[in-house]
Design an enzyme around this catalytic site. Structure first.
Site, PDB file in Angstrom:
ATOM      1  CE  LYS A  41      -4.443  -1.597   1.549  1.00  0.00           C
ATOM      2  NZ  LYS A  41      -4.209  -3.020   1.910  1.00  0.00           N
ATOM      3  CD  GLU A  83     -11.207   4.380   1.566  1.00  0.00           C
ATOM      4  OE1 GLU A  83     -11.250   5.593   1.259  1.00  0.00           O
ATOM      5  OE2 GLU A  83     -10.539   3.540   0.944  1.00  0.00           O
ATOM      6  CB  SER A 102       0.000  -8.185  -1.280  1.00  0.00           C
ATOM      7  OG  SER A 102      -0.817  -9.027  -0.488  1.00  0.00           O
TER       8      SER A 102
HETATM    9  C1  LIG Z   1      -5.099  -4.061   1.448  1.00  0.00           C
HETATM   10  C2  LIG Z   1      -4.371  -5.310   1.155  1.00  0.00           C
HETATM   11  C3  LIG Z   1      -4.725  -6.138   0.065  1.00  0.00           C
HETATM   12  C4  LIG Z   1      -5.926  -5.884  -0.783  1.00  0.00           C
HETATM   13  O1  LIG Z   1      -5.880  -4.747  -1.577  1.00  0.00           O
HETATM   14  P1  LIG Z   1      -5.660  -4.812  -3.154  1.00  0.00           P
HETATM   15  O2  LIG Z   1      -6.019  -3.449  -3.582  1.00  0.00           O
HETATM   16  O3  LIG Z   1      -6.543  -5.868  -3.706  1.00  0.00           O
HETATM   17  O4  LIG Z   1      -4.227  -5.132  -3.363  1.00  0.00           O
HETATM   18  C5  LIG Z   1      -3.961  -7.252  -0.198  1.00  0.00           C
HETATM   19  N1  LIG Z   1      -2.899  -7.574   0.565  1.00  0.00           N
HETATM   20  C6  LIG Z   1      -2.533  -6.812   1.627  1.00  0.00           C
HETATM   21  C7  LIG Z   1      -1.355  -7.240   2.430  1.00  0.00           C
HETATM   22  C8  LIG Z   1      -3.253  -5.668   1.953  1.00  0.00           C
HETATM   23  O5  LIG Z   1      -2.872  -4.924   3.018  1.00  0.00           O
END
Ligand SMILES: *Cc1c(COP(=O)(O)O)cnc(C)c1O
Length: 396
Positions: free
Chosen positions: A93, A115, A381
């Site tokens: 993010k 948000e 992610s």
């Molecule tokens: C917020 C988040 C997501 C989901 O958001 P996307 O916009 O689909 O990437 C996925 N993995 C993590 C670790 C997150 O914090």
């Protein structure tokens, strides 16, 4: 009608028939101004250098690709992880938050408004606001505030105002609604820092631009490591920002199979999952058109996943388009499968993944069980520190 776009870019705010700008004229004007400013900045070497320095010095980019030897050996394929979990604040993010905050700064805005659901986007936004000297208002449902108190404390420590939202189900959807209302009053001095590739044009295009660093890095790192491309590229899909960022690097490589993984939650029934592409129908939410989980009257329903970062009833417009033209497959993984993958990656590789990312890991493992000698690249992610207390008290 699907308007085929060869280069996968949006045209007039639409990806095929998805996206758009379903907001009033006043906001349209402001959004078009934001887009013009953004396009100007993307052509400025100074802006790009500033952003790249922040990526490098502040966030720790480039994040490595790790060859997961133990997992690979166990399942007889080569499994690789793009380590977005190693970013500052623990997930991808920060890539778009840095970009959005820099954009706000360049536009002369004093504040960013956002948000948050579980607090991850809120913490990343509060972090970049502190860094760049911007005020920061974070809207968060009362229910989520009580669940994610340590993220609330982090945001406060970073100097953000956390505003408790008490309407409706007191969770993410209402937080977005309230943040939007506040933004409409303050847009002259504030920028809305949206949390994923969702919302009205130009937000999906802007967030995608900032996240595409993931796929650009991953493609060249993979080629450097292996002198070839992966057979599969996999990422979890909530709103779709980490996935789009990763996929963009490989969309033009026809040999690469690309899979987005949606949360099946507890099952296929309405309200038990958050798999918008698999179970949604065309609809409009928060100013854009997408595949939407909705009731018979067309109202968005509350989505559910064990991973709160994935439980949004809509999904980024480009994903809907990539599904329609058949370039990306969208599969599902249940809560249970994601939890198994969470424990498996922790125990076999010493990497504790976020529950969101565990969905992508679970699908990668599933694929490895049914294939041989494939090179599977998974976007990890985020890290799982935020999920440990919840899992230990609820799932063992
Ligand atoms: C917020 C988040 C997501 C989901 O958001 P996307 O916009 O689909 O990437 C996925 N993995 C993590 C670790 C997150 O914090």
């Amino acid at each position: 009608m699907i308007n085929k776009i060869e280069n996968y870019e949006q045209i007039n705010g639409f990806f095929g028939e998805y996206g758009g700008q379903y907001v009033d004229e006043e906001l349209k004007e402001e959004f078009n101004k934001i887009y013009d400013e953004f396009l100007k900045l993307t052509k400025s070497e100074d802006f790009k250098n500033e952003l790249n320095e922040l990526y490098k010095q502040y966030s720790g980019r480039p994040t490595p690709i790790y060859f997961a030897k133990n997992l690979s050996k166990k399942y007889g394929n080569e499994i690789y992880l793009k380590r977005e979990d190693l970013n500052h604040t623990g997930a991808h993010k920060i890539n778009h938050c840095l970009g959005e905050a820099l954009l706000a700064k360049k536009m002369g805005k004093k504040k960013i408004i956002a948000e948050t659901g579980a607090g991850q986007h809120g913490v990343a936004t509060a972090t970049v606001a502190a860094l760049l000297g911007l005020e920061c208002d974070i809207y968060m449902g009362e229910v989520d505030i009580n669940k994610a108190i340590s993220n609330v404390n982090k945001m406060k420590l970073l100097g953000a105002n956390v505003i408790s939202v008490t309407s409706g189900s007191k969770t993410l959807k209402e937080a977005v609604d309230e943040a939007f209302i506040a933004y409409k009053k303050e847009y002259k001095t504030a920028l809305y820092a949206i949390g994923s590739v969702v919302g009205p044009h130009p937000f999906p295009a802007i967030i995608e631009y900032f996240q595409s660093i993931i796929g650009r890095e991953a493609r060249s790192q993979f080629i450097e490591m292996k002198n070839c491309l992966p057979d599969y590229v996999i990422a979890c899909v909530g709103g779709g920002s980490n996935a789009i960022g990763m996929f963009d690097g490989f969309l033009n490589d026809k040999s690469v199979k690309i899979v987005g993984v949606e949360p099946l939650g507890r099952g296929e029934k309405s309200g038990e999952n958050a798999a918008s592409i698999n179970y949604g129908k065309d609809g409009i939410i928060h100013g854009f058109k997408c595949k939407l989980l909705q009731d018979n009257a067309g109202n968005p329903i509350e989505a559910y996943s064990i991973a709160s970062g994935l439980d949004y009833p809509g999904v980024g417009p480009k994903h809907c388009y990539l599904k329609d033209i058949g370039r990306v497959d969208y599969e599902t993984i249940s809560d249970k499968e994601a939890l198994d993958a969470f424990f498996e990656l922790s125990k076999t590789e010493g990497i504790i993944p976020a529950l969101e990312s565990s969905h992508a890991v679970a699908y990668g493992i599933k694929l490895a069980k049914n294939n041989q000698n494939k090179k599977i690249l998974i976007n990890l992610s985020g890290r799982g520190d935020k999920d440990i207390d919840f899992i230990l008290s609820n799932c063992k």
